[in-house]
Scaffold this motif. Structure first.
Motif, mmCIF file in Angstrom:
data_model
loop_
_atom_site.group_PDB
_atom_site.id
_atom_site.type_symbol
_atom_site.label_atom_id
_atom_site.label_comp_id
_atom_site.label_asym_id
_atom_site.label_seq_id
_atom_site.Cartn_x
_atom_site.Cartn_y
_atom_site.Cartn_z
ATOM 1 N N SER A 219 8.250 16.619 3.141
ATOM 2 C CA SER A 219 9.627 16.201 3.036
ATOM 3 C C SER A 219 10.806 17.134 3.939
ATOM 4 O O SER A 219 11.648 16.433 4.469
ATOM 5 C CB SER A 219 10.237 16.164 1.708
ATOM 6 N N VAL B 158 12.853 15.862 7.009
ATOM 7 C CA VAL B 158 14.344 15.629 7.281
ATOM 8 C C VAL B 158 14.707 16.650 8.423
ATOM 9 O O VAL B 158 15.519 16.229 9.235
ATOM 10 C CB VAL B 158 14.754 16.140 5.946
ATOM 11 N N MET B 159 14.149 17.665 8.942
ATOM 12 C CA MET B 159 14.430 18.455 9.957
ATOM 13 C C MET B 159 14.104 17.771 11.187
ATOM 14 O O MET B 159 15.079 17.738 12.107
ATOM 15 C CB MET B 159 13.580 19.681 9.934
ATOM 16 N N LEU C 177 13.988 14.357 11.642
ATOM 17 C CA LEU C 177 15.013 13.233 11.806
ATOM 18 C C LEU C 177 16.405 13.801 12.105
ATOM 19 O O LEU C 177 17.223 13.187 12.576
ATOM 20 C CB LEU C 177 14.883 12.334 10.407
ATOM 21 N N ALA C 178 16.701 14.941 11.498
ATOM 22 C CA ALA C 178 18.041 15.695 11.686
ATOM 23 C C ALA C 178 18.356 16.091 13.190
ATOM 24 O O ALA C 178 19.416 16.187 13.407
ATOM 25 C CB ALA C 178 18.314 16.609 10.757
ATOM 26 N N ALA C 179 17.159 16.650 13.912
ATOM 27 C CA ALA C 179 17.310 17.139 14.977
ATOM 28 C C ALA C 179 18.571 16.623 16.208
ATOM 29 O O ALA C 179 19.416 17.013 16.563
ATOM 30 C CB ALA C 179 15.969 17.244 15.733
ATOM 31 N N PHE D 273 20.823 14.343 15.472
ATOM 32 C CA PHE D 273 22.170 14.425 15.126
ATOM 33 C C PHE D 273 22.770 15.918 15.196
ATOM 34 O O PHE D 273 24.008 15.879 15.248
ATOM 35 C CB PHE D 273 21.909 13.792 13.550
ATOM 36 N N VAL D 274 21.921 16.947 14.736
ATOM 37 C CA VAL D 274 22.526 18.082 14.802
ATOM 38 C C VAL D 274 22.742 18.597 16.426
ATOM 39 O O VAL D 274 23.991 18.941 16.595
ATOM 40 C CB VAL D 274 21.313 19.300 14.311
ATOM 41 N N SER E 279 23.764 16.497 18.503
ATOM 42 C CA SER E 279 24.899 15.783 18.907
ATOM 43 C C SER E 279 26.100 16.205 18.370
ATOM 44 O O SER E 279 27.265 16.370 19.040
ATOM 45 C CB SER E 279 24.785 14.414 18.433
ATOM 46 N N SER F 2 13.451 4.322 19.048
ATOM 47 C CA SER F 2 12.601 4.533 17.780
ATOM 48 C C SER F 2 11.751 3.388 17.433
ATOM 49 O O SER F 2 10.620 3.680 16.799
ATOM 50 C CB SER F 2 13.883 4.144 16.562
#
Length: 230
Positions: free
Chosen positions: A26, A30-31, A33-35, A37-38, A40, A56
């Motif tokens: 998990s 999360v890490m 999928l968050a890459a 956005f971080v 950006s 995607s």
């Protein structure tokens, strides 16, 4: 694991493995999928949602079937502990699986047994630690070793490391029943020679190869041409 009584409970061990594995997967998901956005947020760049959605979808079309196939094939071979570690750290086919197979052969454990699951978990964990250490050293030595790695004399050897590894590893299993091995091996070789682009679709080819092997094994066993393969 029942530490107070000084005894080992395999059920408690498995439950702890599933709990730790689910938490780890998990966090990794999360890490991952968050890459974007971080990135950006840090760079101030805006995300083009149309392009993001198209990219995607293209990735999911390829990798979702691949993930399902890998799950169905690798988990029964590795067991839960090794599977969680392997799916988080990656390089399953070219590193984790050969390492687990070698460890199982050395320990004399049977596929699907409790011993195999524990041995596989230890071997994949060791492989992951060694891989990170080798990558760390490789990054530090990348610039000094670049002339050696790009040497035209040595380059063919580096390009064939993985085929050589899998050839040696595969023969350990092929020799147990050459009759059973011949049909899927010849078919896959002919297919990849006729359609070279298929070599990049190993996850899908594994399904066909497994179906051929199971079908051939059933027919050969019923006709008495082969015995039980261990």
């Amino acid at each position: 694991m029942n530490i107070k009584e000084g005894t080992f409970s395999y059920e408690d061990y498995t439950a702890s493995i599933h709990k730790s594995g689910r938490i780890g997967l998990s966090i990794a998901l999360v890490m991952l999928l968050a890459a974007p956005f971080v990135f950006s947020l840090v760079t101030g760049a805006s995300i083009q949602w149309d392009g993001f959605a198209k990219a995607s979808i293209a990735v999911c079309i390829i990798y979702i079937p691949s993930c399902i196939v890998e799950y169905l094939i690798y988990v029964p071979l590795l067991g839960p502990g090794a599977s969680y570690l392997a799916f988080i750290t990656g390089n399953i086919t070219n590193l984790k699986l050969p390492c687990a197979f070698n460890a199982r052969e050395t320990a004399g454990a049977e596929v699907g047994s409790k011993e195999n699951e524990i041995v596989s978990t230890l071997s994949v964990a060791t492989s992951s630690l060694v891989t990170m250490l080798v990558i760390f050293i490789g990054v530090l030595a990348l610039i000094p070793l670049t002339p050696l790695l790009e040497n035209p004399v040595l380059k063919p050897a580096f390009d064939n490391v993985i085929p050589a590894l899998f050839g040696a590893l595969g023969f350990q299993y092929f020799r147990k029943s050459l009759k059973l091995t011949a049909i899927p091996l010849v078919f896959m070789t002919a297919l990849c020679v006729a359609v070279p682009s298929m070599t990049g679709s190993t996850s899908f080819l594994i399904i066909a190869c497994g179906a051929l092997a199971i079908g051939a094994g059933y027919v050969f066993f019923r006709k008495g041409w082969i015995g039980e393969v261990k």
